[in-house]
Design a protein around this motif. Structure first.
Motif, mmCIF file in Angstrom:
data_model
loop_
_atom_site.group_PDB
_atom_site.id
_atom_site.type_symbol
_atom_site.label_atom_id
_atom_site.label_comp_id
_atom_site.label_asym_id
_atom_site.label_seq_id
_atom_site.Cartn_x
_atom_site.Cartn_y
_atom_site.Cartn_z
ATOM 1 N N GLU A 168 -2.302 -2.820 -8.823
ATOM 2 C CA GLU A 168 -3.212 -1.663 -9.190
ATOM 3 C C GLU A 168 -3.754 -1.244 -7.605
ATOM 4 O O GLU A 168 -4.049 -1.885 -6.793
ATOM 5 C CB GLU A 168 -4.235 -2.026 -10.373
ATOM 6 N N TYR A 169 -4.360 0.025 -7.856
ATOM 7 C CA TYR A 169 -5.075 0.651 -6.566
ATOM 8 C C TYR A 169 -6.475 0.312 -6.723
ATOM 9 O O TYR A 169 -7.036 0.179 -7.671
ATOM 10 C CB TYR A 169 -5.046 2.223 -6.932
ATOM 11 N N ASN A 170 -7.147 -0.189 -5.610
ATOM 12 C CA ASN A 170 -8.263 -0.713 -5.476
ATOM 13 C C ASN A 170 -9.363 0.308 -4.951
ATOM 14 O O ASN A 170 -9.163 0.971 -3.955
ATOM 15 C CB ASN A 170 -8.136 -1.927 -4.637
ATOM 16 N N LYS B 287 2.124 1.611 -3.388
ATOM 17 C CA LYS B 287 1.157 2.340 -4.449
ATOM 18 C C LYS B 287 1.008 3.930 -4.260
ATOM 19 O O LYS B 287 0.859 4.413 -5.133
ATOM 20 C CB LYS B 287 -0.286 1.635 -4.110
ATOM 21 N N LYS B 288 0.901 4.156 -2.893
ATOM 22 C CA LYS B 288 0.502 5.620 -2.696
ATOM 23 C C LYS B 288 1.885 6.454 -3.240
ATOM 24 O O LYS B 288 1.500 7.483 -3.775
ATOM 25 C CB LYS B 288 0.332 5.687 -1.005
ATOM 26 N N THR C 213 -11.744 4.020 -1.134
ATOM 27 C CA THR C 213 -10.327 3.740 -1.469
ATOM 28 C C THR C 213 -9.812 2.636 -0.885
ATOM 29 O O THR C 213 -10.273 2.274 0.299
ATOM 30 C CB THR C 213 -9.621 5.067 -1.562
ATOM 31 N N GLU C 214 -8.797 1.988 -1.458
ATOM 32 C CA GLU C 214 -7.961 0.961 -0.714
ATOM 33 C C GLU C 214 -7.339 1.456 0.630
ATOM 34 O O GLU C 214 -7.471 0.919 1.648
ATOM 35 C CB GLU C 214 -6.694 0.291 -1.642
ATOM 36 N N THR C 215 -7.020 2.797 0.766
ATOM 37 C CA THR C 215 -6.342 3.341 1.722
ATOM 38 C C THR C 215 -7.475 3.490 2.862
ATOM 39 O O THR C 215 -7.212 3.176 4.133
ATOM 40 C CB THR C 215 -5.715 4.767 1.682
ATOM 41 N N LEU D 192 1.374 6.554 -6.880
ATOM 42 C CA LEU D 192 0.324 7.515 -7.370
ATOM 43 C C LEU D 192 1.007 8.957 -7.055
ATOM 44 O O LEU D 192 0.539 9.900 -8.069
ATOM 45 C CB LEU D 192 -0.688 7.148 -6.518
ATOM 46 N N LEU E 117 0.845 -1.182 0.039
ATOM 47 C CA LEU E 117 -0.052 0.005 0.182
ATOM 48 C C LEU E 117 0.863 1.255 0.132
ATOM 49 O O LEU E 117 0.563 2.235 -0.688
ATOM 50 C CB LEU E 117 -0.810 0.046 1.211
ATOM 51 N N ALA F 221 -6.177 0.709 -11.888
ATOM 52 C CA ALA F 221 -7.236 0.870 -10.704
ATOM 53 C C ALA F 221 -7.823 -0.386 -10.878
ATOM 54 O O ALA F 221 -8.266 -0.572 -12.032
ATOM 55 C CB ALA F 221 -8.090 1.897 -10.580
#
Length: 290
Positions: A251-253, A217-218, A269-271, A221, A214, A229
């Protein structure tokens, strides 16, 4: 010791490896040792080339006394498909070289013993690495397949238990060998100890993988401003553990939540999902986060 670079990848030779070569040279076995380690290097190069082909950066390959290791950036964060392809590349390359050796064995009479030995080395290297135990290639492939249906941590736990079973089997085989021949099979015992220690490490690291992925990914991005995504749709009473196991690593979820009438209630968001998990637990419902 630094031995140079190959395709931008630094090649290191461990000092213990140099000492081992020197020892076997004194025993007159240096040629066989070099053949063994060239087979290991070929196996690792296959992993390296596959990883590079999939866009991962390989920093180093180090020759060790009992094998070699390729250091690939973000390899632990690879998705299931990428992990399967990278892990399978090594055994496939070893099988290919073994097949070539057995073909040449029948063609070149003066080198039959060399080709036979080299073919056996590559065949055993491929078969050993396909054992479904971590951190071997077979264990990584099995974990990647299991992670398609469950979360990464539970997939790792299953393969770690299998690894312990294989470790026990190797010890039993060493015991049978001693009972039958009155000799200690150090190869089996060393392999068992290696699998025991490294499998425990894999189990520990699995718990940190999700947060590491995570964070990457952040950062990606933020740096690029855009990234692929994956969009998931969940009913408002869906359990969190059923959702997070579907999160892809590459990919971001985004999770869209709908009610019983299939009307959109909101999106997370995934976060936001992971932050909610830390507060409410893995068995909470997704609508609790809205």
């Amino acid at each position: 010791m630094r031995a140079g670079k190959f395709a931008g990848v630094e090649l290191l030779v461990n000092n213990w490896f140099i000492g081992l070569i020197a020892f076997f040279a004194l025993c007159g076995l240096v040629s066989k040792v070099l053949l063994v380690f060239s087979a290991v290097l070929w196996h690792e190069l296959a992993h390296m080339l596959m990883a590079m082909g999939l866009g991962y950066k390989v920093r180093q390959i180090e020759l060790l006394p009992f094998g070699a290791v390729a250091r690939v950036e973000r390899l632990a964060d690879a998705g299931a498909t990428s992990e399967i392809m990278i892990a399978a590349a090594g055994p496939l390359a070893s099988f290919g070289l073994a097949a070539l050796c057995y073909t040449e064995w029948n063609e070149v009479s003066n080198w039959q013993d060399v080709f036979k030995f080299y073919g056996e080395v590559n065949l055993m290297l491929a078969l050993f690495n396909l054992l479904p135990a971590l951190p071997l290639d077979g264990g990584r492939i099995l974990r990647a397949v299991l992670s398609l249906r469950r979360d990464y941590r539970s997939a790792t736990a299953i393969v770690v238990m299998i690894s312990y079973g294989i470790t026990g089997l190797l010890v039993i085989l060493a015991g049978i060998s001693y009972w039958l021949h009155r000799t200690v099979n150090l190869t089996l015992l060393v392999a068992a100890a290696f699998l025991l220690l490294t499998a425990r490490t894999e189990n520990t690291l699995a718990g940190f993988r999700t947060m590491r992925i995570l964070a990457h990914k952040k950062a990606q991005l933020l740096a690029r401003g855009i990234m692929p995504a994956q969009h998931l749709t969940a009913m408002e009473n869906a359990a969190l553990h059923d959702i997070v196991r579907l999160f892809g690593a590459e990919e971001y979820n985004i999770v869209h939540i709908v009610d019983q009438n299939f009307k959109l209630c909101g999106a997370l968001t995934e976060t936001e999902v992971w932050e909610g998990l830390l507060k409410k637990g893995i068995n909470s419902k997704i609508n609790e986060f809205l």
